[in-house]
Write a protein that holds these residues in place. Structure first.
Motif, PDB file in Angstrom:
ATOM      1  N   ILE A 129       0.841  -1.211   0.000  1.00  0.00           N
ATOM      2  CA  ILE A 129       0.000   0.000   0.000  1.00  0.00           C
ATOM      3  C   ILE A 129       0.874   1.258   0.000  1.00  0.00           C
ATOM      4  O   ILE A 129       0.650   2.201  -0.761  1.00  0.00           O
ATOM      5  N   ALA A 130       1.911   1.254   0.835  1.00  0.00           N
ATOM      6  CA  ALA A 130       2.811   2.415   0.884  1.00  0.00           C
ATOM      7  C   ALA A 130       3.477   2.612  -0.482  1.00  0.00           C
ATOM      8  O   ALA A 130       3.569   3.732  -0.991  1.00  0.00           O
ATOM      9  N   LEU A 131       3.923   1.514  -1.079  1.00  0.00           N
ATOM     10  CA  LEU A 131       4.613   1.628  -2.374  1.00  0.00           C
ATOM     11  C   LEU A 131       3.657   2.078  -3.480  1.00  0.00           C
ATOM     12  O   LEU A 131       4.013   2.909  -4.321  1.00  0.00           O
ATOM     13  N   ALA A 132       2.425   1.564  -3.457  1.00  0.00           N
ATOM     14  CA  ALA A 132       1.444   1.996  -4.469  1.00  0.00           C
ATOM     15  C   ALA A 132       1.167   3.493  -4.311  1.00  0.00           C
ATOM     16  O   ALA A 132       1.133   4.238  -5.298  1.00  0.00           O
ATOM     17  N   LEU A 133       1.000   3.926  -3.079  1.00  0.00           N
ATOM     18  CA  LEU A 133       0.744   5.348  -2.815  1.00  0.00           C
ATOM     19  C   LEU A 133       1.887   6.208  -3.360  1.00  0.00           C
ATOM     20  O   LEU A 133       1.679   7.194  -4.067  1.00  0.00           O
ATOM     21  N   LEU A 134       3.113   5.810  -3.050  1.00  0.00           N
ATOM     22  CA  LEU A 134       4.282   6.587  -3.489  1.00  0.00           C
ATOM     23  C   LEU A 134       4.434   6.544  -5.010  1.00  0.00           C
ATOM     24  O   LEU A 134       4.777   7.540  -5.641  1.00  0.00           O
ATOM     25  N   ASN A 135       4.154   5.394  -5.596  1.00  0.00           N
ATOM     26  CA  ASN A 135       4.282   5.283  -7.049  1.00  0.00           C
ATOM     27  C   ASN A 135       3.243   6.125  -7.775  1.00  0.00           C
ATOM     28  O   ASN A 135       3.541   6.755  -8.780  1.00  0.00           O
ATOM     29  N   ILE A 136       2.020   6.137  -7.284  1.00  0.00           N
ATOM     30  CA  ILE A 136       0.990   6.946  -7.953  1.00  0.00           C
ATOM     31  C   ILE A 136       1.305   8.430  -7.799  1.00  0.00           C
ATOM     32  O   ILE A 136       1.106   9.227  -8.712  1.00  0.00           O
ATOM     33  N   LEU A 137       1.816   8.807  -6.638  1.00  0.00           N
ATOM     34  CA  LEU A 137       2.196  10.215  -6.441  1.00  0.00           C
ATOM     35  C   LEU A 137       3.243  10.632  -7.472  1.00  0.00           C
ATOM     36  O   LEU A 137       3.312  11.773  -7.881  1.00  0.00           O
ATOM     37  N   GLY A 138       4.069   9.678  -7.867  1.00  0.00           N
ATOM     38  CA  GLY A 138       5.048   9.948  -8.916  1.00  0.00           C
ATOM     39  C   GLY A 138       6.461   9.998  -8.374  1.00  0.00           C
ATOM     40  O   GLY A 138       6.682  10.317  -7.199  1.00  0.00           O
ATOM     41  N   HIS A 139       7.405   9.699  -9.253  1.00  0.00           N
ATOM     42  CA  HIS A 139       8.792   9.580  -8.813  1.00  0.00           C
ATOM     43  C   HIS A 139       9.442  10.918  -8.481  1.00  0.00           C
ATOM     44  O   HIS A 139      10.565  10.972  -8.010  1.00  0.00           O
ATOM     45  N   ASP A 140       8.690  11.995  -8.711  1.00  0.00           N
ATOM     46  CA  ASP A 140       9.184  13.324  -8.340  1.00  0.00           C
ATOM     47  C   ASP A 140       8.754  13.706  -6.934  1.00  0.00           C
ATOM     48  O   ASP A 140       9.124  14.765  -6.438  1.00  0.00           O
ATOM     49  N   SER A 141       7.927  12.841  -6.328  1.00  0.00           N
ATOM     50  CA  SER A 141       7.356  13.192  -5.017  1.00  0.00           C
ATOM     51  C   SER A 141       7.894  12.278  -3.930  1.00  0.00           C
ATOM     52  O   SER A 141       8.365  11.173  -4.203  1.00  0.00           O
ATOM     53  N   ALA A 142       7.796  12.778  -2.711  1.00  0.00           N
ATOM     54  CA  ALA A 142       8.169  11.957  -1.547  1.00  0.00           C
ATOM     55  C   ALA A 142       7.273  12.356  -0.391  1.00  0.00           C
ATOM     56  O   ALA A 142       6.744  13.469  -0.353  1.00  0.00           O
ATOM     57  N   LEU A 143       7.108  11.424   0.530  1.00  0.00           N
ATOM     58  CA  LEU A 143       6.245  11.686   1.688  1.00  0.00           C
ATOM     59  C   LEU A 143       7.055  11.734   2.974  1.00  0.00           C
ATOM     60  O   LEU A 143       7.800  10.800   3.280  1.00  0.00           O
ATOM     61  N   LEU A 174      -5.441   4.793   5.619  1.00  0.00           N
ATOM     62  CA  LEU A 174      -5.486   3.600   4.767  1.00  0.00           C
ATOM     63  C   LEU A 174      -5.247   2.388   5.670  1.00  0.00           C
ATOM     64  O   LEU A 174      -4.220   2.319   6.360  1.00  0.00           O
ATOM     65  N   ASP A 175      -6.201   1.458   5.666  1.00  0.00           N
ATOM     66  CA  ASP A 175      -6.107   0.307   6.568  1.00  0.00           C
ATOM     67  C   ASP A 175      -5.463  -0.876   5.853  1.00  0.00           C
ATOM     68  O   ASP A 175      -6.065  -1.484   4.972  1.00  0.00           O
ATOM     69  N   GLY A 176      -4.237  -1.202   6.262  1.00  0.00           N
ATOM     70  CA  GLY A 176      -3.543  -2.340   5.649  1.00  0.00           C
ATOM     71  C   GLY A 176      -3.344  -3.462   6.651  1.00  0.00           C
ATOM     72  O   GLY A 176      -2.425  -4.278   6.501  1.00  0.00           O
ATOM     73  N   GLY A 177      -4.163  -3.506   7.707  1.00  0.00           N
ATOM     74  CA  GLY A 177      -4.025  -4.568   8.713  1.00  0.00           C
ATOM     75  C   GLY A 177      -2.825  -4.321   9.617  1.00  0.00           C
ATOM     76  O   GLY A 177      -2.284  -3.207   9.675  1.00  0.00           O
ATOM     77  N   ALA A 178      -2.403  -5.377  10.314  1.00  0.00           N
ATOM     78  CA  ALA A 178      -1.302  -5.244  11.279  1.00  0.00           C
ATOM     79  C   ALA A 178       0.044  -5.196  10.551  1.00  0.00           C
ATOM     80  O   ALA A 178       0.245  -5.894   9.554  1.00  0.00           O
ATOM     81  N   CYS A 179       0.954  -4.368  11.058  1.00  0.00           N
ATOM     82  CA  CYS A 179       2.285  -4.239  10.441  1.00  0.00           C
ATOM     83  C   CYS A 179       3.104  -5.498  10.712  1.00  0.00           C
ATOM     84  O   CYS A 179       3.097  -6.013  11.831  1.00  0.00           O
ATOM     85  N   LYS A 180       3.848  -5.959   9.707  1.00  0.00           N
ATOM     86  CA  LYS A 180       4.525  -7.260   9.886  1.00  0.00           C
ATOM     87  C   LYS A 180       5.793  -7.177  10.733  1.00  0.00           C
ATOM     88  O   LYS A 180       6.189  -8.160  11.341  1.00  0.00           O
ATOM     89  N   VAL A 181       6.438  -6.025  10.814  1.00  0.00           N
ATOM     90  CA  VAL A 181       7.624  -5.900  11.679  1.00  0.00           C
ATOM     91  C   VAL A 181       7.219  -5.421  13.081  1.00  0.00           C
ATOM     92  O   VAL A 181       7.593  -6.013  14.093  1.00  0.00           O
ATOM     93  N   GLY A 182       6.468  -4.347  13.152  1.00  0.00           N
ATOM     94  CA  GLY A 182       5.913  -3.909  14.443  1.00  0.00           C
ATOM     95  C   GLY A 182       6.802  -2.964  15.236  1.00  0.00           C
ATOM     96  O   GLY A 182       6.348  -2.344  16.187  1.00  0.00           O
ATOM     97  N   LEU A 183       8.081  -2.869  14.904  1.00  0.00           N
ATOM     98  CA  LEU A 183       8.982  -1.867  15.484  1.00  0.00           C
ATOM     99  C   LEU A 183       9.483  -0.984  14.344  1.00  0.00           C
ATOM    100  O   LEU A 183       9.549  -1.427  13.204  1.00  0.00           O
TER     101      LEU A 183
END
Ligand code: TXA
Ligand code: MG
Length: 341
Positions: A129-143, A174-183
């Motif tokens: 989800i994070a990667l899709a968000l960043l990719n749609i924003l475009g390679h000129d953008s960052a969050l 954006l709800d992507g469930g529980a984070c897999k690393v958690g820290l």
């Protein structure tokens, strides 16, 4: 990546939400999104009012730098300059992943994002989800995206935690469930020809050392606070008073508190503290023996017991060995004041 529907990990409904989120971000809004470590509170780094909102929503001091998230390693030189070889090695090996590199910022990174510093924390998150968000924003953008919690509180590892922390203050979650690393991510800085871990996190020191053939150390406390002004001693704090105790002492302490009529939870690894308590005022919660599995549920566990109106949380100190560095760091900062024998 306008074709995110081809990504089988993301449902059509989520694709539409991600598109709506990008519109909000482009308009200067804030969006909380999942990463593999913890949820981030995102804003477009090129919109000053949006970056200001992050600090306001979190109640975070403005000199406390934010991590900049982007989509692809080919963009690294847009955001950083004078990148050391060791940094390239780590980036190529661990990105996307729970690693933040502190590098000289390029002119495209505003100082409002870096808390006035000439360095910037950069990371490519490993979450669809994070990667899709960043990719749609475009390679000129960052969050810019700090953890999506109020300043000083426990980092959120589910969308519900974010709602609890931020409520309506954030424009969208954006709800992507529980984070897999958690820290949170491991933060690495560079000095001369060596790399230094400034914050232990999702990637263990041993894994970094293997890739860098040993050219990495753990920064001492003093460098730690100079380099990462955000690394205040007290952080990740539950509201319930918390004490960290040795395995030998923890049950004695629980019984002591019991005689003072305190409802106590003992959070200890499954294999330790064999003491059987029949006492109803003391609740035992077993944590995993493996450091990664332990780290994965630590924040959620602290949050869960914080809600249950105990008088005291007692946490057993894990083994003082490198694989436990990140967990021990978070525990100490959850309550540095009460470290018991
Ligand atoms: O896993 C993570 O890193 C998460 C997810 C959302 O990516 N983010 C996160 O951000 O933990 P935050 O803001 O809660 O913590 C960022 C840490 C702070 O302690 C800050 O001081 C340090 O990164 N940091 C950021 N930029 C820095 C810089 N230029 N120099 C030194 N430290 C920096
Ligand atoms: Mg944080």
């Amino acid at each position: 990546m306008n074709n995110i529907q081809n990504n089988t990990e993301i449902s059509l409904d989520m694709c539409n939400k991600i598109r709506a989120a990008t519109k909000l971000l482009r308009a200067g809004g804030t969006v909380a999104f999942p990463t593999e470590t913890v949820y981030g509170l995102g804003a477009d780094i090129s919109i000053p009012s949006a970056v200001r909102q992050i600090f306001e929503i979190k109640g975070r001091p403005v000199d406390h730098p934010l991590i900049v998230h982007f989509a692809d390693i080919s963009q690294l030189q847009c955001w950083a300059k004078e990148i050391p070889d060791l940094a390239w090695k780590l980036a190529e090996h661990f990105w996307p992943g729970p690693l933040t590199l502190i590098l000289q910022r390029s002119d495209r990174v505003p100082v409002t994002v870096t808390g006035g510093q000439n360095t910037v924390g950069l990371r490519i998150p490993d979450h669809p989800i994070a990667l899709a968000l960043l990719n749609i924003l475009g390679h000129d953008s960052a969050l810019a995206a700090p953890s999506a919690n109020r300043f000083g509180r426990i980092s959120p590892t589910t969308a519900n935690h974010v709602r609890e922390e931020l409520g309506d203050a954030v424009d969208m979650i954006l709800d992507g469930g529980a984070c897999k690393v958690g820290l949170e991510s491991t933060i690495v800085g560079f000095s001369g020809r060596t790399a230094m871990v400034l914050r232990p996190g999702g990637i263990p020191l041993a894994a970094l050392a293997e890739v860098l053939h040993g050219q990495i150390t753990l920064a001492d406390k003093r460098i730690f606070t100079e380099r990462a002004p955000g690394m205040l001693a007290a952080h990740y704090a539950p509201s319930t008073p918390l004490e960290i105790c040795s395995s030998e002492y923890i049950w004695q302490r629980a019984i002591e508190l019991e005689t003072q009529d305190q409802r106590t939870v003992v959070i200890a690894r499954a294999d330790s503290t064999p003491h059987q308590s029949t006492n109803k005022k003391i609740v035992k919660f077993s944590m995993p023996q493996d450091p990664a599995a332990y780290g994965n549920i630590l924040f959620a566990t602290l949050r869960r017991f914080d809600h249950q109106k105990f008088d005291r949380l007692l946490i057993e100190m894990p083994p003082d060995t490198p694989p436990w560095l990140a967990v021990i760091d978070r525990l100490k900062r959850a309550n540095c004041a009460t470290l018991h024998k």
